[in-house]
Design a protein around this motif. Structure first.
Motif, PDB file in Angstrom:
ATOM      1  N   VAL A 102       0.792  -1.107   0.017  1.00 21.30           N
ATOM      2  CA  VAL A 102      -0.112   0.012   0.115  1.00 21.30           C
ATOM      3  C   VAL A 102       0.956   1.225   0.065  1.00 21.30           C
ATOM      4  O   VAL A 102       2.153   1.042   0.210  1.00 21.30           O
ATOM      5  CB  VAL A 102      -1.033   0.068   1.105  1.00 21.30           C
ATOM      6  CG1 VAL A 102      -1.827  -1.145   1.176  1.00 21.30           C
ATOM      7  CG2 VAL A 102      -0.203   0.110   2.456  1.00 21.30           C
ATOM      8  N   GLU A 103       0.231   2.314  -0.182  1.00 23.45           N
ATOM      9  CA  GLU A 103       0.871   3.771  -0.011  1.00 23.45           C
ATOM     10  C   GLU A 103       0.256   4.328   1.193  1.00 23.45           C
ATOM     11  O   GLU A 103      -0.952   4.265   1.253  1.00 23.45           O
ATOM     12  CB  GLU A 103       0.956   4.529  -1.237  1.00 23.45           C
ATOM     13  CG  GLU A 103       1.789   4.022  -2.370  1.00 23.45           C
ATOM     14  CD  GLU A 103       1.636   4.692  -3.614  1.00 23.45           C
ATOM     15  OE1 GLU A 103       0.518   5.751  -3.634  1.00 23.45           O
ATOM     16  OE2 GLU A 103       2.274   4.440  -4.753  1.00 23.45           O
ATOM     17  N   CYS A 104       1.223   5.033   2.092  1.00 26.35           N
ATOM     18  CA  CYS A 104       0.490   5.627   3.272  1.00 26.35           C
ATOM     19  C   CYS A 104       0.997   7.240   3.167  1.00 26.35           C
ATOM     20  O   CYS A 104       2.150   7.261   2.891  1.00 26.35           O
ATOM     21  CB  CYS A 104       0.658   4.824   4.525  1.00 26.35           C
ATOM     22  SG  CYS A 104      -0.171   3.280   4.678  1.00 26.35           S
ATOM     23  N   ILE A 144       1.670  -3.864   4.530  1.00 26.02           N
ATOM     24  CA  ILE A 144       1.116  -3.750   5.988  1.00 26.02           C
ATOM     25  C   ILE A 144       1.587  -5.009   6.528  1.00 26.02           C
ATOM     26  O   ILE A 144       1.775  -6.195   6.388  1.00 26.02           O
ATOM     27  CB  ILE A 144      -0.420  -4.211   5.697  1.00 26.02           C
ATOM     28  CG1 ILE A 144      -1.061  -3.149   4.786  1.00 26.02           C
ATOM     29  CG2 ILE A 144      -1.208  -4.427   6.787  1.00 26.02           C
ATOM     30  CD1 ILE A 144      -2.304  -3.539   4.349  1.00 26.02           C
ATOM     31  N   THR A 145       2.100  -4.634   7.990  1.00 26.65           N
ATOM     32  CA  THR A 145       2.579  -5.538   8.873  1.00 26.65           C
ATOM     33  C   THR A 145       1.697  -5.990   9.821  1.00 26.65           C
ATOM     34  O   THR A 145       1.710  -7.088  10.560  1.00 26.65           O
ATOM     35  CB  THR A 145       3.929  -5.232   9.586  1.00 26.65           C
ATOM     36  OG1 THR A 145       3.480  -3.932  10.311  1.00 26.65           O
ATOM     37  CG2 THR A 145       5.013  -4.983   8.506  1.00 26.65           C
ATOM     38  N   SER A 146       0.626  -5.383  10.307  1.00 24.70           N
ATOM     39  CA  SER A 146      -0.682  -5.724  11.086  1.00 24.70           C
ATOM     40  C   SER A 146      -1.769  -4.831  10.645  1.00 24.70           C
ATOM     41  O   SER A 146      -1.529  -3.639  10.274  1.00 24.70           O
ATOM     42  CB  SER A 146      -0.113  -5.541  12.520  1.00 24.70           C
ATOM     43  OG  SER A 146      -0.134  -4.288  13.237  1.00 24.70           O
ATOM     44  N   LEU A 147      -2.856  -5.366  10.829  1.00 27.82           N
ATOM     45  CA  LEU A 147      -4.344  -4.639  10.632  1.00 27.82           C
ATOM     46  C   LEU A 147      -5.228  -5.000  11.819  1.00 27.82           C
ATOM     47  O   LEU A 147      -5.421  -6.419  11.545  1.00 27.82           O
ATOM     48  CB  LEU A 147      -4.429  -4.986   9.186  1.00 27.82           C
ATOM     49  CG  LEU A 147      -5.749  -4.439   8.557  1.00 27.82           C
ATOM     50  CD1 LEU A 147      -5.400  -2.864   8.284  1.00 27.82           C
ATOM     51  CD2 LEU A 147      -5.902  -5.062   7.077  1.00 27.82           C
ATOM     52  N   ILE A 175      -3.434   0.359  11.313  1.00 35.51           N
ATOM     53  CA  ILE A 175      -2.758  -0.281  10.490  1.00 35.51           C
ATOM     54  C   ILE A 175      -1.409   0.008  10.743  1.00 35.51           C
ATOM     55  O   ILE A 175      -1.081   0.993  11.017  1.00 35.51           O
ATOM     56  CB  ILE A 175      -2.997  -0.023   8.936  1.00 35.51           C
ATOM     57  CG1 ILE A 175      -2.405  -0.741   8.023  1.00 35.51           C
ATOM     58  CG2 ILE A 175      -2.903   1.523   8.797  1.00 35.51           C
ATOM     59  CD1 ILE A 175      -2.991  -0.619   6.523  1.00 35.51           C
ATOM     60  N   SER A 176      -0.707  -1.130  10.839  1.00 40.56           N
ATOM     61  CA  SER A 176       0.960  -1.013  10.850  1.00 40.56           C
ATOM     62  C   SER A 176       1.600  -1.179   9.483  1.00 40.56           C
ATOM     63  O   SER A 176       1.252  -2.088   8.711  1.00 40.56           O
ATOM     64  CB  SER A 176       1.546  -1.640  11.906  1.00 40.56           C
ATOM     65  OG  SER A 176       1.126  -1.452  13.185  1.00 40.56           O
ATOM     66  N   ILE A 177       2.681  -0.202   9.160  1.00 39.72           N
ATOM     67  CA  ILE A 177       3.295  -0.285   7.620  1.00 39.72           C
ATOM     68  C   ILE A 177       4.782  -0.364   8.070  1.00 39.72           C
ATOM     69  O   ILE A 177       5.385   0.445   8.899  1.00 39.72           O
ATOM     70  CB  ILE A 177       3.048   1.032   6.983  1.00 39.72           C
ATOM     71  CG1 ILE A 177       1.493   1.388   6.679  1.00 39.72           C
ATOM     72  CG2 ILE A 177       3.571   0.956   5.741  1.00 39.72           C
ATOM     73  CD1 ILE A 177       0.685   0.216   6.035  1.00 39.72           C
ATOM     74  N   ALA A 178       5.531  -1.280   7.215  1.00 44.82           N
ATOM     75  CA  ALA A 178       6.855  -1.292   7.081  1.00 44.82           C
ATOM     76  C   ALA A 178       7.133  -0.447   5.574  1.00 44.82           C
ATOM     77  O   ALA A 178       7.091  -1.276   4.537  1.00 44.82           O
ATOM     78  CB  ALA A 178       7.292  -2.823   7.125  1.00 44.82           C
ATOM     79  N   THR A 234      -0.723   3.656  11.804  1.00 41.48           N
ATOM     80  CA  THR A 234      -1.305   4.774  11.740  1.00 41.48           C
ATOM     81  C   THR A 234      -2.891   4.129  11.473  1.00 41.48           C
ATOM     82  O   THR A 234      -3.153   3.250  12.019  1.00 41.48           O
ATOM     83  CB  THR A 234      -0.957   5.356  10.553  1.00 41.48           C
ATOM     84  OG1 THR A 234      -1.725   6.752  10.239  1.00 41.48           O
ATOM     85  CG2 THR A 234      -0.818   4.701   9.315  1.00 41.48           C
ATOM     86  N   ARG A 235      -3.641   5.098  10.880  1.00 40.53           N
ATOM     87  CA  ARG A 235      -4.991   4.626  10.614  1.00 40.53           C
ATOM     88  C   ARG A 235      -5.378   4.538   9.005  1.00 40.53           C
ATOM     89  O   ARG A 235      -4.543   5.103   8.262  1.00 40.53           O
ATOM     90  CB  ARG A 235      -5.904   5.644  11.014  1.00 40.53           C
ATOM     91  CG  ARG A 235      -5.881   5.971  12.451  1.00 40.53           C
ATOM     92  CD  ARG A 235      -6.840   7.178  13.194  1.00 40.53           C
ATOM     93  NE  ARG A 235      -8.449   6.872  12.690  1.00 40.53           N
ATOM     94  CZ  ARG A 235      -9.247   6.078  13.449  1.00 40.53           C
ATOM     95  NH1 ARG A 235      -8.536   5.703  14.566  1.00 40.53           N
ATOM     96  NH2 ARG A 235     -10.413   6.142  13.137  1.00 40.53           N
ATOM     97  N   THR A 236      -5.992   3.520   8.659  1.00 42.22           N
ATOM     98  CA  THR A 236      -6.381   3.208   7.510  1.00 42.22           C
ATOM     99  C   THR A 236      -6.595   4.200   6.480  1.00 42.22           C
ATOM    100  O   THR A 236      -6.543   4.478   5.321  1.00 42.22           O
ATOM    101  CB  THR A 236      -7.387   2.130   7.255  1.00 42.22           C
ATOM    102  OG1 THR A 236      -8.664   2.676   7.821  1.00 42.22           O
ATOM    103  CG2 THR A 236      -7.048   0.789   7.818  1.00 42.22           C
TER     104      THR A 236
END
Length: 107
Positions: free
Chosen positions: A64-66, A79-82, A87-90, A99-101
């Motif tokens: 994804v892009e955040c 995405i590393t957790s949801l 949501i957690s992003i690496a 962060t938030r979706t």
């Protein structure tokens, strides 16, 4: 492009916000006349044709892009957790963030 499999008020879907080619998560607020009104996770609302909606399919490991720290720039990552809207992003550059979706999108 597939349409949302379940099209009921309250379903979580991905909408092609303003036809920009990116998919943003949101919840169906209403359906009628071939149109769906989405309340996106960032608070925006939009009424679109049913063909501008697809099933919510985000999962761990997906690209994804955040909007990193809400600063306005979009960065690619996985995405590393949801959990709901959390949501957690690496990020590809090595940074990590929870962060938030509503600050993320997919292609």
């Amino acid at each position: 492009m597939s349409t949302a499999a379940a099209q009921t008020k309250g379903d979580w879907v991905l909408g092609n916000y303003k036809g920009a080619g990116y998919w943003f998560p949101g919840v169906i607020e209403s359906i009628g006349g071939g149109k769906i009104t989405i309340r996106y996770d960032d608070g925006d609302r939009e009424t679109v044709g049913i063909n501008a909606v697809r099933p919510y399919d985000w999962m761990i490991g997906m690209k994804v892009e955040c909007n990193y720290k809400g600063a306005g720039d979009w960065y690619a990552g996985k995405i590393t957790s949801l959990a709901g809207e959390k949501i957690s992003i690496a990020y590809d550059d090595g940074d990590k963030e929870t962060t938030r979706t509503g600050r993320c999108r997919s292609n």
